[in-house]
Write a protein that holds these residues in place. Structure first.
Motif, PDB file in Angstrom:
ATOM      1  N   THR A  46       7.922  -0.862  -3.313  1.00 30.96           N
ATOM      2  CA  THR A  46       7.143  -0.041  -2.400  1.00 30.96           C
ATOM      3  C   THR A  46       8.017   0.403  -1.232  1.00 30.96           C
ATOM      4  O   THR A  46       8.707  -0.426  -0.625  1.00 30.96           O
ATOM      5  CB  THR A  46       5.935  -0.815  -1.835  1.00 30.96           C
ATOM      6  OG1 THR A  46       5.155  -1.302  -2.923  1.00 30.96           O
ATOM      7  CG2 THR A  46       5.075   0.089  -0.961  1.00 30.96           C
ATOM      8  N   GLY A 100       6.013   2.949  -5.402  1.00 28.11           N
ATOM      9  CA  GLY A 100       5.051   3.511  -4.470  1.00 28.11           C
ATOM     10  C   GLY A 100       5.792   4.015  -3.246  1.00 28.11           C
ATOM     11  O   GLY A 100       6.704   3.356  -2.753  1.00 28.11           O
ATOM     12  N   SER A 116      -0.145   8.123   0.821  1.00 35.23           N
ATOM     13  CA  SER A 116       0.546   7.904  -0.445  1.00 35.23           C
ATOM     14  C   SER A 116       1.114   9.215  -0.974  1.00 35.23           C
ATOM     15  O   SER A 116       0.403  10.203  -1.115  1.00 35.23           O
ATOM     16  CB  SER A 116      -0.418   7.316  -1.479  1.00 35.23           C
ATOM     17  OG  SER A 116       0.208   7.199  -2.743  1.00 35.23           O
ATOM     18  N   SER A 170       3.182   7.462  -6.684  1.00 30.67           N
ATOM     19  CA  SER A 170       2.641   6.237  -7.258  1.00 30.67           C
ATOM     20  C   SER A 170       2.839   6.281  -8.761  1.00 30.67           C
ATOM     21  O   SER A 170       2.198   7.057  -9.454  1.00 30.67           O
ATOM     22  CB  SER A 170       1.153   6.095  -6.918  1.00 30.67           C
ATOM     23  OG  SER A 170       0.629   4.915  -7.485  1.00 30.67           O
ATOM     24  N   ASN A 192      -3.052  10.770  -7.698  1.00 24.48           N
ATOM     25  CA  ASN A 192      -3.453  10.255  -6.398  1.00 24.48           C
ATOM     26  C   ASN A 192      -4.974  10.125  -6.309  1.00 24.48           C
ATOM     27  O   ASN A 192      -5.506   9.143  -5.792  1.00 24.48           O
ATOM     28  CB  ASN A 192      -2.948  11.168  -5.278  1.00 24.48           C
ATOM     29  CG  ASN A 192      -1.444  11.035  -5.091  1.00 24.48           C
ATOM     30  OD1 ASN A 192      -0.863  10.029  -5.483  1.00 24.48           O
ATOM     31  ND2 ASN A 192      -0.821  12.044  -4.516  1.00 24.48           N
ATOM     32  N   TYR A 215       0.572  -5.815  -4.557  1.00 24.20           N
ATOM     33  CA  TYR A 215       0.803  -6.089  -5.975  1.00 24.20           C
ATOM     34  C   TYR A 215       0.656  -7.559  -6.331  1.00 24.20           C
ATOM     35  O   TYR A 215       0.734  -7.927  -7.489  1.00 24.20           O
ATOM     36  CB  TYR A 215       2.190  -5.578  -6.360  1.00 24.20           C
ATOM     37  CG  TYR A 215       2.351  -4.114  -6.098  1.00 24.20           C
ATOM     38  CD1 TYR A 215       1.610  -3.189  -6.819  1.00 24.20           C
ATOM     39  CD2 TYR A 215       3.200  -3.661  -5.103  1.00 24.20           C
ATOM     40  CE1 TYR A 215       1.737  -1.835  -6.572  1.00 24.20           C
ATOM     41  CE2 TYR A 215       3.322  -2.311  -4.851  1.00 24.20           C
ATOM     42  CZ  TYR A 215       2.597  -1.405  -5.579  1.00 24.20           C
ATOM     43  OH  TYR A 215       2.720  -0.074  -5.319  1.00 24.20           O
ATOM     44  N   LYS A 227      -4.058  -0.813 -11.726  1.00 26.58           N
ATOM     45  CA  LYS A 227      -2.874  -0.080 -12.181  1.00 26.58           C
ATOM     46  C   LYS A 227      -2.921   0.145 -13.689  1.00 26.58           C
ATOM     47  O   LYS A 227      -2.578   1.200 -14.196  1.00 26.58           O
ATOM     48  CB  LYS A 227      -1.602  -0.854 -11.797  1.00 26.58           C
ATOM     49  CG  LYS A 227      -1.186  -0.674 -10.354  1.00 26.58           C
ATOM     50  CD  LYS A 227      -0.520   0.649 -10.152  1.00 26.58           C
ATOM     51  CE  LYS A 227       0.057   0.796  -8.764  1.00 26.58           C
ATOM     52  NZ  LYS A 227       0.736   2.073  -8.564  1.00 26.58           N
TER      53      LYS A 227
END
Length: 633
Positions: free
Chosen positions: A44, A188, A195, A198, A372, A403, A412
């Motif tokens: 990330t 990410g 965001s 992703s 998204n 996560y 996910k």
């Protein structure tokens, strides 16, 4: 003469940092590459103000042992190589041992890391290459780097940076490239709390292309996979529909490392000759795999530039791979009709919603909007809130741990499934259509007529095809001439008296070096003294054209081409000849002549583009036309 003195270590560190840390994107690149080398499956990146204020990179990799942490920030400390000979076999993305020391020299760095075998993690603070704190702390497995106030101690460097938005865009490009090269890793990217990228880390490159570039790009890519002489070229290339006016969409990786190479770009673009218009560049995500001993990645501090042994073999493989993938591909551009803003939103309301908001169908055509929207929807449904806007004082709270949550891992997985379904649905939307130029479909062609004395309108099932008669005729003549060259069956019209042309020094030199190429085209040329040549014969397919003007135009254009590039030279000649001899727009053809033109197109390898890359055929669907007339929504 001023006295010679040794520089201080502080000055040396800052000078060295300039070779590695050019801008915030350089920091992101080095830290993410380290995370990849550490075996991370989830990475990330979170930035504020283009990375100038803060860069945070978190991963679930192997972590760094406490006693190794201070050592990692020393110059030329690395776990990737041990001796100079290892450079010939290096496969990791980072290996020089300069990244962390360079970053720490020009910023305030905080590291929180933990290995799976340690009970507690380690927090290390270093500012301007000076150690501030080393302590134990509770932390998840993996590593988080927090880089604040980049170039705070080198103000002149800040002056040369661009706006926060521009610097942020550089970071987006870096993360996109690394995501594409590692589809097995979930990436990410959060920019100022929003965001931007992703990916789900499913391991499939096409899914990753979808998540980065969106649906419209993914629908128009072609897979390639070819090998030769211990080299492999694999990945995806785009058809002419998604070409661009620059090379921003050319992604090339050698042994997993993103590289920039004019040589490789030229090889890619040579493979698209005849399929793209001039000054248009292709979309591609290509992975080149070769022996590490044949590639030198130590040419430049950023490791973007490489030297390649057997470069000619590699470029030939790239060009042929692309050409073979495009060969016989039905590349007909579908023209979509623009609508008013009110037509773009589809609101579905069923029953009494109470306080709930209606579902608004997202615009899946825009890049990244689908993934998204789906991911954010899933997050909302499962009541998981990640607050990225709040600046916290405590470093341990600065770690994002989404996560670690099994619930989010399930989301996910669901998200990956949804993307696959959308990809499959997009294929089903197109339906099974007849190939426009197949023998079966030609029998069903309904020729409606000629538009503007230039374009032929042909109906086939639920689609309208528009053929540019000039571009189509150009292509037919081009292929016929190319076939005659291959068969050595080009014929010549002898002319008397001969045509005398006067050439410049450059043109004269070029002609003398390539006289055999002109002879193969059907020209009969001989010196006439000084800078003049006599044209005694011309190709027999030149009719209705001033042969002297055509020859002067061709020799003038082609004298700018490399003398040794004979294959390209001949193609340029053929393209020019075909263009000059083809029937023009505003030229009336009979229905029978148009049928003959279509029949000639059927026999070609690439009937969908003229020699200059312009489309010969475009199409519009019945559905699109009915939308314009408001017959359907």
């Amino acid at each position: 003469m001023p006295s010679i003195e040794l520089l201080s270590q502080d000055t040396i560190d800052k000078i060295s940092a300039g070779e590695v840390v050019e801008r915030p994107a350089s920091v992101v690149k080095e830290l993410v590459e380290n995370a990849i080398d550490a075996g991370a499956t989830i990475i990330t990146v979170d930035i504020n103000k283009g990375g100038l204020s803060k860069i945070r990179v978190s991963d679930n990799g192997c972590g760094i042992e406490k006693n190794q942490v201070p050592l990692a920030f020393l110059r030329y400390s690395t776990s990737k190589i041990r001796k100079a000979e290892d450079l010939s076999f290096v496969t990791s993305l980072g290996f020089r041992g300069e990244a962390l020391s360079s970053i720490a020299a020009v910023s305030q760095v905080e590291l929180i890391t933990k290995t799976k075998d340690e009970l507690l993690g380690t927090r290390y603070v270093i500012e301007g290459a000076l150690e501030k704190k080393l302590e134990e702390i509770g932390a998840p497995n993996g590593t988080t780097f927090i880089v604040r106030n980049l170039f705070y101690n080198t103000p002149p460097r800040q002056k040369f940076l661009k706006s926060a938005k521009t610097e942020g865009n550089y970071i987006i490009e870096i993360v996109e490239r690394l995501s594409l090269s590692h589809p097995d890793i979930a990436f990410g990217l959060i920019v100022d709390g929003k965001s931007k990228i992703s990916t789900v880390g499913g391991g499939k490159l096409k899914d990753c292309v979808y998540q980065i570039y969106g649906r419209s790009i993914t629908q128009n890519v072609i897979e390639i996979n070819e090998s030769s002489d211990d080299m492999t070229v694999r990945g995806f290339i785009g058809n002419s529909t998604i070409s661009r006016g620059n090379r921003a969409y050319e992604n090339v990786y050698i042994n997993g490392r993103y590289v920039k190479s004019k040589l490789l770009s030229n090889a890619i673009e040579d493979g698209f000759v005849g399929y793209l218009m001039q000054h248009q560049y292709p979309f591609c995500v290509l992975f080149i795999e070769t022996d590490t001993e044949t590639v030198d990645v130590n040419v430049h501090p950023t490791k973007l530039e490489v030297r390649i042994d057997n470069a000619l073999v590699l470029t030939d493989l790239i060009t042929k791979s692309i050409h073979n993938a495009l060969h016989n591909l039905e590349d007909i551009r579908t023209e979509e009709i623009d609508y008013n803003v009110n037509d773009e939103v589809d609101v579905v309301i069923e029953g009494n919603l109470g306080d709930k908001k209606p579902y608004i169908k997202p615009d899946y055509s825009s890049e990244n909007s689908l993934e998204n929207t789906l991911f954010e929807t899933k997050l909302e449904e499962n009541s998981i809130v990640i607050d990225n806007n709040e600046e916290k004082q405590s470093s341990s709270n600065d770690i994002i741990e989404p996560y670690e949550n099994n619930k989010l891992n399930t989301i996910k997985a669901d998200f990956s499934s949804i993307i696959k379904d959308e990809l499959n649905n997009s294929k089903e939307d197109t339906g099974e259509q007849l190939s426009f130029l197949s023998v079966e479909s030609v029998k069903k062609h309904k020729i409606i007529g000629q538009l503007f004395d230039t374009y032929w309108l042909v109906e086939l099932e639920d689609e309208l095809y528009i053929i540019d008669q000039h571009a189509a005729h150009e292509k037919v003549l081009y292929e016929k001439t190319l076939s005659s060259l291959a068969d050595k069956s080009m014929t010549t019209q002898l002319i008397s008296p001969p045509i005398i042309v006067t050439l410049s020094d450059r043109e004269l030199s070029f002609l003398e070096e390539n006289i055999d190429a002109f002879d193969s085209l059907g020209y009969r040329l001989e010196p006439f003294g000084g800078k003049e040549y006599a044209i005694n014969g011309i190709p027999d397919n030149i009719y209705g054209i001033d042969p002297k003007a055509l020859f002067i135009d061709m020799i003038g254009e082609c004298s700018e081409i490399s003398i040794n590039n004979n294959s390209n030279l001949i193609l340029e000649k053929i393209a020019s000849m075909s263009c000059k001899a083809a029937v023009k727009g505003n030229g009336i053809l009979s229905v029978e002549e148009s049928k003959k033109l279509i029949d000639d197109l059927i026999s070609l390898d690439n009937p969908f583009h003229c020699p200059h890359g312009r489309p010969t055929i475009i199409k519009m669907t019945k559905k699109e036309i009915e939308k314009k007339f408001k017959r359907t929504l």
